[in-house]
Design a protein around this motif. Sequence first.
Motif: not given
Length: 248
Positions: A142-148, A152-169
Amino acid sequence: MEVTSKGKLIRPSGRKNDEMREIQFCSNYIGNAEGSCLVKFGDTHVLCTASVEEKVPIFMKNSGKGWVTSEYGMLPRSTHTRTSREASRGKQSGRTLEIQRLIGRSLRSIIDLKLLGERQIIIDCDVIQADGGTRTASITGGWVALACAINRLIYTNKLKTNPIINQICAVSCGIWRGFPILDLDYSEDSTAEVDSNFVFTLDGKLVEIQASSEADPFERKKMDVLLDLALERTKGLFEKQMKAVNET
């Protein structure tokens, strides 16, 4: 069952105490979703998709924050015998609700909801084949799907800053036939004396611990052994996750 000269149990799968199953990630497995990942923990296969909605649930409206949630389900033939779809029974089981809440909580712990903005990301985790550890595979994939989806949101300019602050497993550990073991498959999970699941971050911080005794109560030191086993032997999971995200 066999014990090596070093006192380590050889398990039904041939793995050692501290050996995980083969882990595979296939990112962007579903073209229609903003993010997706087919994750395999041995013979446990889970399809994780991330869907982005440009709105939030009513309880988050006008908060300036986004939301991440999850839904979880097992396909009818993910197990040896067919299980009817929960939709046909008219309600979800307690197990399903508990697992999808765990997945949602885990993923919200590593994302800045303010940076996400007022949008919702739904992580659907569908178990295609089950052989133990479906919840840990769901969180990790799920983390991988979320990061992907975020990429995409960053690539399409819908987000300017990545909100993911850490990885989890996440990974399971247990006491089986008196031995601490890592990443239980079904044959072990169904007969373990102690069963536990750990969710933790890249820097070793704990997000959630689930542990229960299936027989006699167990001592604190055994819990510490299981925690150390999870933290020490799963570092490669994070590397595989990031590799899958970078391949998108």
